[in-house]
Write a protein that holds these residues in place. Structure first.
Motif, PDB file in Angstrom:
ATOM      1  N   GLY A 131     -29.182 -24.299  53.814  1.00 35.09           N
ATOM      2  CA  GLY A 131     -29.158 -23.543  55.067  1.00 35.09           C
ATOM      3  C   GLY A 131     -28.529 -24.323  56.194  1.00 35.09           C
ATOM      4  N   THR A 132     -28.716 -23.807  57.395  1.00 35.35           N
ATOM      5  CA  THR A 132     -28.156 -24.435  58.589  1.00 35.35           C
ATOM      6  C   THR A 132     -28.934 -25.704  58.920  1.00 35.35           C
ATOM      7  OG1 THR A 132     -29.638 -23.236  60.073  1.00 35.35           O
ATOM      8  CG2 THR A 132     -27.532 -22.160  59.517  1.00 35.35           C
ATOM      9  N   ASP A 133     -28.375 -26.488  59.833  1.00 36.60           N
ATOM     10  CA  ASP A 133     -29.062 -27.702  60.260  1.00 36.60           C
ATOM     11  C   ASP A 133     -30.422 -27.377  60.868  1.00 36.60           C
ATOM     12  OD1 ASP A 133     -27.013 -29.301  59.368  1.00 36.60           O
ATOM     13  OD2 ASP A 133     -26.044 -29.477  61.329  1.00 36.60           O
ATOM     14  N   GLU A 134     -30.497 -26.271  61.618  1.00 37.95           N
ATOM     15  CA  GLU A 134     -31.764 -25.861  62.227  1.00 37.95           C
ATOM     16  C   GLU A 134     -32.787 -25.500  61.147  1.00 37.95           C
ATOM     17  OE1 GLU A 134     -28.777 -24.345  63.175  1.00 37.95           O
ATOM     18  OE2 GLU A 134     -28.525 -25.604  64.958  1.00 37.95           O
ATOM     19  N   ALA A 135     -32.329 -24.797  60.110  1.00 33.71           N
ATOM     20  CA  ALA A 135     -33.221 -24.418  59.015  1.00 33.71           C
ATOM     21  C   ALA A 135     -33.719 -25.661  58.279  1.00 33.71           C
ATOM     22  CB  ALA A 135     -32.512 -23.485  58.044  1.00 33.71           C
TER      23      ALA A 135
ATOM     24  N   GLU B 231     -50.565 -40.634  48.837  1.00 28.99           N
ATOM     25  CA  GLU B 231     -49.995 -40.200  50.113  1.00 28.99           C
ATOM     26  C   GLU B 231     -48.583 -39.703  49.811  1.00 28.99           C
ATOM     27  OE1 GLU B 231     -51.141 -40.132  53.295  1.00 28.99           O
ATOM     28  OE2 GLU B 231     -53.115 -40.760  52.587  1.00 28.99           O
ATOM     29  N   ILE B 232     -48.187 -38.621  50.472  1.00 31.83           N
ATOM     30  CA  ILE B 232     -46.874 -38.046  50.197  1.00 31.83           C
ATOM     31  C   ILE B 232     -46.001 -38.146  51.431  1.00 31.83           C
ATOM     32  CG2 ILE B 232     -45.624 -35.946  49.562  1.00 31.83           C
ATOM     33  CD1 ILE B 232     -48.194 -35.108  48.043  1.00 31.83           C
ATOM     34  N   MET B 233     -44.777 -38.581  51.221  1.00 32.91           N
ATOM     35  CA  MET B 233     -43.795 -38.621  52.300  1.00 32.91           C
ATOM     36  C   MET B 233     -42.584 -37.812  51.840  1.00 32.91           C
ATOM     37  SD  MET B 233     -42.067 -41.883  54.239  1.00 32.91           S
ATOM     38  CE  MET B 233     -41.065 -42.479  52.898  1.00 32.91           C
ATOM     39  N   PHE B 234     -42.175 -36.856  52.674  1.00 28.64           N
ATOM     40  CA  PHE B 234     -41.005 -36.052  52.360  1.00 28.64           C
ATOM     41  C   PHE B 234     -39.779 -36.665  53.004  1.00 28.64           C
ATOM     42  CE2 PHE B 234     -44.426 -32.902  51.947  1.00 28.64           C
ATOM     43  CZ  PHE B 234     -44.161 -32.441  50.673  1.00 28.64           C
ATOM     44  N   VAL B 235     -38.700 -36.773  52.221  1.00 32.68           N
ATOM     45  CA  VAL B 235     -37.446 -37.349  52.691  1.00 32.68           C
ATOM     46  C   VAL B 235     -36.330 -36.344  52.420  1.00 32.68           C
ATOM     47  CG1 VAL B 235     -35.829 -39.274  52.430  1.00 32.68           C
ATOM     48  CG2 VAL B 235     -38.279 -39.665  52.139  1.00 32.68           C
ATOM     49  N   PHE B 236     -35.528 -36.070  53.443  1.00 34.15           N
ATOM     50  CA  PHE B 236     -34.414 -35.139  53.277  1.00 34.15           C
ATOM     51  C   PHE B 236     -33.354 -35.778  52.387  1.00 34.15           C
ATOM     52  CE2 PHE B 236     -30.298 -33.376  54.598  1.00 34.15           C
ATOM     53  CZ  PHE B 236     -30.525 -32.056  54.278  1.00 34.15           C
ATOM     54  N   ASP B 237     -32.886 -35.028  51.399  1.00 28.67           N
ATOM     55  CA  ASP B 237     -31.868 -35.515  50.460  1.00 28.67           C
ATOM     56  C   ASP B 237     -30.604 -34.674  50.625  1.00 28.67           C
ATOM     57  OD1 ASP B 237     -30.375 -36.464  48.371  1.00 28.67           O
ATOM     58  OD2 ASP B 237     -31.735 -35.798  46.796  1.00 28.67           O
ATOM     59  N   SER B 238     -29.551 -35.307  51.084  1.00 31.43           N
ATOM     60  CA  SER B 238     -28.300 -34.582  51.307  1.00 31.43           C
ATOM     61  C   SER B 238     -27.324 -34.743  50.146  1.00 31.43           C
ATOM     62  CB  SER B 238     -27.646 -35.060  52.601  1.00 31.43           C
ATOM     63  OG  SER B 238     -27.333 -36.434  52.503  1.00 31.43           O
ATOM     64  N   SER B 239     -27.767 -35.307  49.039  1.00 30.76           N
ATOM     65  CA  SER B 239     -26.849 -35.572  47.925  1.00 30.76           C
ATOM     66  C   SER B 239     -26.264 -34.297  47.330  1.00 30.76           C
ATOM     67  CB  SER B 239     -27.537 -36.393  46.841  1.00 30.76           C
ATOM     68  OG  SER B 239     -28.600 -35.672  46.274  1.00 30.76           O
ATOM     69  N   LEU B 240     -27.040 -33.205  47.282  1.00 25.96           N
ATOM     70  CA  LEU B 240     -26.500 -31.959  46.737  1.00 25.96           C
ATOM     71  C   LEU B 240     -25.398 -31.408  47.637  1.00 25.96           C
ATOM     72  CD1 LEU B 240     -29.698 -30.123  45.433  1.00 25.96           C
ATOM     73  CD2 LEU B 240     -27.993 -31.387  44.127  1.00 25.96           C
ATOM     74  N   GLU B 241     -25.619 -31.488  48.953  1.00 25.34           N
ATOM     75  CA  GLU B 241     -24.585 -31.057  49.905  1.00 25.34           C
ATOM     76  C   GLU B 241     -23.330 -31.902  49.751  1.00 25.34           C
ATOM     77  OE1 GLU B 241     -25.885 -31.294  53.903  1.00 25.34           O
ATOM     78  OE2 GLU B 241     -27.473 -29.828  53.619  1.00 25.34           O
ATOM     79  N   TYR B 242     -23.527 -33.198  49.609  1.00 19.88           N
ATOM     80  CA  TYR B 242     -22.410 -34.124  49.467  1.00 19.88           C
ATOM     81  C   TYR B 242     -21.612 -33.790  48.207  1.00 19.88           C
ATOM     82  CZ  TYR B 242     -19.865 -38.532  49.139  1.00 19.88           C
ATOM     83  OH  TYR B 242     -18.882 -39.478  49.051  1.00 19.88           O
ATOM     84  N   GLY B 243     -22.316 -33.558  47.110  1.00 29.36           N
ATOM     85  CA  GLY B 243     -21.658 -33.196  45.857  1.00 29.36           C
ATOM     86  C   GLY B 243     -20.911 -31.876  45.967  1.00 29.36           C
TER      87      GLY B 243
END
Length: 132
Positions: free
Chosen positions: A55-59, A89-101
């Motif tokens: 989605g968009t950056d806002e999404a 403990e859970i930490m969520f990290v944004f992964d942009s690898s799919l976008e990059y690919g």
């Protein structure tokens, strides 16, 4: 060796369960999300979950905020579904690898199309000759 195998089994179990839990969250801010990878500490007390958001950056930003807001609920669900002495403990990290690919594929497709239009398709042998 056995410890490493246990960490790997727990990692796979958590990855699968996280995908299911996130999909069932009822927060409207959470968009189309994929758990791309999970890292589990050797003591099984910390999990880093890499998520890709379509989605968009806002999404994307809204989804990450919603996931971080739902951490407690997600942790509780993991505790119910994956039998461990301590729920990590859970930490969520944004992964942009799919976008990059996807961007790399788009660029390669554009180059291929331009070559076909120009009639300048290059074989691998010709490319090697040009480099030499």
């Amino acid at each position: 060796m056995a410890r490493q195998q246990r960490v790997e089994r727990v990692r796979e179990a958590i990855k699968g369960e996280l995908g299911d839990i996130i999909q069932k969250l009822k927060d409207p801010r959470i968009g189309f999300t994929t758990v791309t990878d999970v890292e589990v500490s050797s003591d099984l007390r910390h999990v880093k979950a890499y998520v890709s958001v379509y989605g968009t950056d806002e999404a994307k930003e809204a989804t990450m905020k919603a996931l971080n807001h739902a951490k407690g609920h997600v942790r509780t669900e993991i505790g119910k579904r994956v039998r461990l002495h301590h729920t990590p403990e859970i930490m969520f990290v944004f992964d942009s690898s799919l976008e990059y690919g996807a961007r790399i594929n788009e660029l390669l497709r554009t180059i291929r199309t331009e070559d076909e239009v120009d009639g300048t398709t290059t074989t691998e042998d010709e490319a090697e000759d040009e480099q030499a």
